[in-house]
Design a protein around this motif. Structure first.
Motif, PDB file in Angstrom:
ATOM      1  N   VAL A  66       0.881  -1.252   0.064  1.00 18.70           N
ATOM      2  CA  VAL A  66       0.130  -0.134  -0.032  1.00 18.70           C
ATOM      3  C   VAL A  66       0.902   1.192   0.015  1.00 18.70           C
ATOM      4  O   VAL A  66       1.714   1.361   0.728  1.00 18.70           O
ATOM      5  CB  VAL A  66      -0.946  -0.139   1.152  1.00 18.70           C
ATOM      6  CG1 VAL A  66      -2.015   1.085   1.189  1.00 18.70           C
ATOM      7  CG2 VAL A  66      -1.665  -1.206   1.612  1.00 18.70           C
ATOM      8  N   ASP A  67       0.631   1.951  -1.017  1.00 21.09           N
ATOM      9  CA  ASP A  67       1.305   3.690  -1.250  1.00 21.09           C
ATOM     10  C   ASP A  67       0.622   4.361  -1.967  1.00 21.09           C
ATOM     11  O   ASP A  67       0.190   3.871  -3.003  1.00 21.09           O
ATOM     12  CB  ASP A  67       2.882   3.264  -1.549  1.00 21.09           C
ATOM     13  CG  ASP A  67       3.760   4.458  -1.403  1.00 21.09           C
ATOM     14  OD1 ASP A  67       3.315   5.500  -1.738  1.00 21.09           O
ATOM     15  OD2 ASP A  67       4.791   3.935  -0.604  1.00 21.09           O
TER      16      ASP A  67
ATOM     17  N   ASP B 266       1.960   6.614  -3.729  1.00 22.89           N
ATOM     18  CA  ASP B 266       2.826   7.034  -4.827  1.00 22.89           C
ATOM     19  C   ASP B 266       2.827   6.079  -5.689  1.00 22.89           C
ATOM     20  O   ASP B 266       3.464   4.767  -5.569  1.00 22.89           O
ATOM     21  CB  ASP B 266       4.131   7.396  -4.401  1.00 22.89           C
ATOM     22  CG  ASP B 266       5.029   7.934  -5.570  1.00 22.89           C
ATOM     23  OD1 ASP B 266       4.769   7.619  -6.711  1.00 22.89           O
ATOM     24  OD2 ASP B 266       5.921   8.690  -5.426  1.00 22.89           O
ATOM     25  N   GLU B 267       2.275   5.933  -7.022  1.00 25.05           N
ATOM     26  CA  GLU B 267       2.051   4.955  -7.864  1.00 25.05           C
ATOM     27  C   GLU B 267       3.430   4.390  -8.360  1.00 25.05           C
ATOM     28  O   GLU B 267       3.727   3.429  -8.780  1.00 25.05           O
ATOM     29  CB  GLU B 267       1.059   5.009  -9.040  1.00 25.05           C
ATOM     30  CG  GLU B 267       0.704   3.924 -10.114  1.00 25.05           C
ATOM     31  CD  GLU B 267      -0.600   4.265 -10.333  1.00 25.05           C
ATOM     32  OE1 GLU B 267      -1.158   3.121 -10.941  1.00 25.05           O
ATOM     33  OE2 GLU B 267      -1.421   5.061 -10.137  1.00 25.05           O
ATOM     34  N   ASN B 268       4.353   5.405  -8.461  1.00 26.31           N
ATOM     35  CA  ASN B 268       5.661   4.987  -9.079  1.00 26.31           C
ATOM     36  C   ASN B 268       6.461   4.154  -8.203  1.00 26.31           C
ATOM     37  O   ASN B 268       6.981   3.340  -8.599  1.00 26.31           O
ATOM     38  CB  ASN B 268       6.310   6.341  -9.259  1.00 26.31           C
ATOM     39  CG  ASN B 268       5.813   7.232 -10.326  1.00 26.31           C
ATOM     40  OD1 ASN B 268       5.457   6.896 -11.256  1.00 26.31           O
ATOM     41  ND2 ASN B 268       6.247   8.627 -10.064  1.00 26.31           N
ATOM     42  N   ILE B 269       6.085   4.290  -6.933  1.00 24.12           N
ATOM     43  CA  ILE B 269       6.682   3.489  -5.891  1.00 24.12           C
ATOM     44  C   ILE B 269       6.274   2.013  -5.989  1.00 24.12           C
ATOM     45  O   ILE B 269       6.999   0.873  -6.227  1.00 24.12           O
ATOM     46  CB  ILE B 269       6.605   3.828  -4.494  1.00 24.12           C
ATOM     47  CG1 ILE B 269       7.515   5.201  -4.296  1.00 24.12           C
ATOM     48  CG2 ILE B 269       6.978   2.787  -3.361  1.00 24.12           C
ATOM     49  CD1 ILE B 269       7.546   5.856  -2.904  1.00 24.12           C
ATOM     50  N   LEU B 270       4.980   1.807  -6.245  1.00 22.78           N
ATOM     51  CA  LEU B 270       4.197   0.694  -6.391  1.00 22.78           C
ATOM     52  C   LEU B 270       4.609   0.121  -7.767  1.00 22.78           C
ATOM     53  O   LEU B 270       5.121  -1.188  -7.896  1.00 22.78           O
ATOM     54  CB  LEU B 270       2.736   0.683  -6.540  1.00 22.78           C
ATOM     55  CG  LEU B 270       2.309   1.258  -5.047  1.00 22.78           C
ATOM     56  CD1 LEU B 270       0.571   1.059  -5.275  1.00 22.78           C
ATOM     57  CD2 LEU B 270       2.623   0.217  -3.910  1.00 22.78           C
ATOM     58  N   ASN B 271       4.727   0.808  -8.888  1.00 24.79           N
ATOM     59  CA  ASN B 271       5.260   0.175  -9.949  1.00 24.79           C
ATOM     60  C   ASN B 271       6.662  -0.477  -9.822  1.00 24.79           C
ATOM     61  O   ASN B 271       7.253  -1.366 -10.564  1.00 24.79           O
ATOM     62  CB  ASN B 271       5.156   1.246 -11.209  1.00 24.79           C
ATOM     63  CG  ASN B 271       3.883   1.492 -11.441  1.00 24.79           C
ATOM     64  OD1 ASN B 271       2.900   0.565 -11.350  1.00 24.79           O
ATOM     65  ND2 ASN B 271       3.473   2.795 -11.994  1.00 24.79           N
ATOM     66  N   GLY B 272       7.597   0.644  -8.945  1.00 23.40           N
ATOM     67  CA  GLY B 272       9.038  -0.031  -9.089  1.00 23.40           C
ATOM     68  C   GLY B 272       8.972  -1.194  -8.342  1.00 23.40           C
ATOM     69  O   GLY B 272       9.724  -2.351  -8.540  1.00 23.40           O
ATOM     70  N   LEU B 273       8.106  -1.502  -7.183  1.00 16.77           N
ATOM     71  CA  LEU B 273       7.893  -2.686  -6.383  1.00 16.77           C
ATOM     72  C   LEU B 273       7.667  -3.701  -7.441  1.00 16.77           C
ATOM     73  O   LEU B 273       8.225  -5.086  -7.417  1.00 16.77           O
ATOM     74  CB  LEU B 273       6.896  -2.606  -5.292  1.00 16.77           C
ATOM     75  CG  LEU B 273       7.504  -1.742  -4.113  1.00 16.77           C
ATOM     76  CD1 LEU B 273       6.321  -1.562  -3.133  1.00 16.77           C
ATOM     77  CD2 LEU B 273       8.617  -2.185  -3.491  1.00 16.77           C
TER      78      LEU B 273
ATOM     79  N   VAL C  82       1.000 -10.966   4.369  1.00 15.16           N
ATOM     80  CA  VAL C  82       1.734  -9.920   4.912  1.00 15.16           C
ATOM     81  C   VAL C  82       1.306  -8.477   4.315  1.00 15.16           C
ATOM     82  O   VAL C  82       0.561  -8.285   3.072  1.00 15.16           O
ATOM     83  CB  VAL C  82       2.967  -9.899   4.397  1.00 15.16           C
ATOM     84  CG1 VAL C  82       3.904  -8.953   4.825  1.00 15.16           C
ATOM     85  CG2 VAL C  82       3.756 -11.315   5.046  1.00 15.16           C
ATOM     86  N   VAL C  83       1.115  -7.512   5.204  1.00 11.87           N
ATOM     87  CA  VAL C  83       0.728  -6.193   4.665  1.00 11.87           C
ATOM     88  C   VAL C  83       1.856  -4.983   4.828  1.00 11.87           C
ATOM     89  O   VAL C  83       2.366  -5.106   5.932  1.00 11.87           O
ATOM     90  CB  VAL C  83      -0.463  -5.683   5.337  1.00 11.87           C
ATOM     91  CG1 VAL C  83      -0.928  -4.196   4.873  1.00 11.87           C
ATOM     92  CG2 VAL C  83      -1.852  -6.683   5.063  1.00 11.87           C
ATOM     93  N   VAL C  84       2.174  -4.582   3.637  1.00  9.66           N
ATOM     94  CA  VAL C  84       3.363  -3.606   3.608  1.00  9.66           C
ATOM     95  C   VAL C  84       2.765  -2.209   3.267  1.00  9.66           C
ATOM     96  O   VAL C  84       2.285  -2.144   2.130  1.00  9.66           O
ATOM     97  CB  VAL C  84       4.743  -4.051   2.925  1.00  9.66           C
ATOM     98  CG1 VAL C  84       5.652  -3.076   2.765  1.00  9.66           C
ATOM     99  CG2 VAL C  84       5.203  -5.291   2.862  1.00  9.66           C
ATOM    100  N   SER C  85       2.989  -1.484   4.232  1.00 12.30           N
ATOM    101  CA  SER C  85       2.137   0.059   3.999  1.00 12.30           C
ATOM    102  C   SER C  85       3.222   1.246   4.089  1.00 12.30           C
ATOM    103  O   SER C  85       3.964   1.261   4.892  1.00 12.30           O
ATOM    104  CB  SER C  85       1.036   0.163   4.848  1.00 12.30           C
ATOM    105  OG  SER C  85       0.212   1.317   4.846  1.00 12.30           O
TER     106      SER C  85
END
Length: 406
Positions: A7-8, A10-17, A50-53
């Motif tokens: 969960v973030d 910032d969509e750029n961070i999610l895309n990077g993940l 697991v939830v990473v937020s």
């Protein structure tokens, strides 16, 4: 396959993940949400392991999200992934998070953290046991002073003076640090009264273990008689760690291992401390059962709670980021014969130290208790003839602690 929710806002961070963690797809089913509201909606239809937020998000922040998911998905491991600027605020305010990672986070660190969390779920494989752990508020995150120490020690530029200031700001921790430093383990002729000197001597891992114990003890708000029992447990755990360390030295284990033993031995009963602090009435029944039927305490705990203090303690220490060898030692300190090793090691030292400490304490009150040490196990590793010498070490440590607590 394990379900992981990221969960973030910032969509750029999610895309990077998504891109960087692509290699985990055979084992992980990864789901990504750009807001806390979206994460809650996803969690209403799917169970997550697991939830990473992120912490700072518009609307509902990460702390509130994890608090909400703690109620609806108590079995999920909850991790905060925060920016450096807000890390101090996260450590101070987030209760429902099991672990904290700082942005930018290396991929291998993130993967290892999640993998460790997934592996640890096996220690409490039955859902009712994970619910037991999740239901205790004290377990949501480690105590404040412990977190401050961990954060400070991660800074390579941290000074001895700054560490001493953190310890000195906590009166109870200061007392325990000085008590441990003046114990039999350090064999110092003169009394150590300087906090700075004591901190240098006991080492960072033992210091963190003490901070964890003191913080959990401070969180207990029950009657004084029960608080005294918890304090005795804290001191007994110190004795176990010191006794195990001296046994390890006597057996000429490597110096680096011997230095790690006091903290590991101390942490071996963190599960007991938590059960006493949070399930006190039930623990009273456990102790009564132990005394009436003369059975090991871990057996009585399993019958009462569905899990013993070794599994509970190991599960939590793993969630809080302790090294795998420490977690394993805590999990198996009553049954080292269930591990593949067949030689004298840290686990052996802790295993015999905890039972010898129990025997010595009982003998001092005039009670005769049976040994729970498996002699076949000791014979199998070639150490059955060493028990008398180890018993002498346990008595020396007990005598030293008696003078320190009077």
């Amino acid at each position: 396959m394990h379900n992981i929710l990221f969960v973030d806002d910032d969509e750029n961070i999610l895309n990077g993940l998504r891109r960087r963690l692509r290699g985990m797809r055979p084992d992980w089913h990864m789901v990504f949400a750009t807001s806390a509201a979206a994460a809650i909606e996803l969690a209403s239809h799917e169970e997550f392991d697991v939830v990473v937020s992120d912490m700072r998000m518009p609307g509902m922040d990460g702390a509130t999200l994890l608090s909400t998911l703690q109620k609806s998905h108590p079995h999920a491991t909850r991790i905060i992934l925060s920016g450096f600027a807000e890390e101090e605020a996260v450590l101070r305010t987030v209760g429902p998070a099991h672990q904290y990672l700082a942005k930018p986070c290396e991929d291998d660190v993130l993967i290892e953290t999640i993998e460790n969390a997934l592996d640890l779920r096996g220690l409490l494989s039955r859902p009712e046991l994970r619910s037991l752990v999740a239901s205790i508020d004290t377990l949501s995150s480690p105590p404040d002073t412990y977190l401050r120490l961990v954060k400070a020690l991660e800074d390579p530029k941290i000074s001895q003076e700054q560490i001493t200031q953190i310890v000195s700001s906590d009166i109870a921790l200061t007392a325990e640090v000085l008590k441990l430093t003046n114990s039999a383990y350090f064999a110092i002729a003169q009394k150590i009264s300087s906090v700075s000197h004591a901190v240098r001597m006991i080492g960072t891992e033992t210091l963190k273990a003490l901070a964890l114990f003191v913080g959990i003890f401070r969180g207990f708000d029950g009657p004084k008689s029960e608080a005294d029992n918890l304090l005795r447990l804290c001191h007994r755990s110190q004795q176990i760690g010191v006794t195990a360390a001296l046994i390890a030295e006597y057996e000429k284990l490597p110096r680096a291992i011997c230095q790690a033993v006091p903290s590991t031995g101390m942490l071996s009963h963190v599960g007991s401390l938590i059960l006493y602090a949070n399930r006190n009435k039930e623990m009273t029944k456990v102790i009564a059962r132990v005394e009436k039927d003369h059975i090991p305490i871990e057996q009585a705990e399993i019958e009462q709670f569905g899990a013993g203090h070794p599994e509970i303690g190991a599960y939590l220490l793993g969630l809080w980021g302790f090294p795998a060898p420490v977690v394993q030692a805590v999990a198996y300190h009553h049954r080292p014969m269930d591990t593949p090793h067949r030689e004298m090691n840290v686990l052996t030292a802790i295993y015999v130290a905890q039972d010898l400490t129990r025997q010595v304490a009982a003998n001092e009150t005039g009670k005769k208790v049976e040994s729970h040490i498996d002699m076949d196990y000791l014979a199998g590793i070639g150490k059955a003839d060493q028990l008398d010498e180890w018993h002498k070490i346990a008595r020396v440590v007990a005598d030293k602690y008696k003078t320190l607590t009077q």
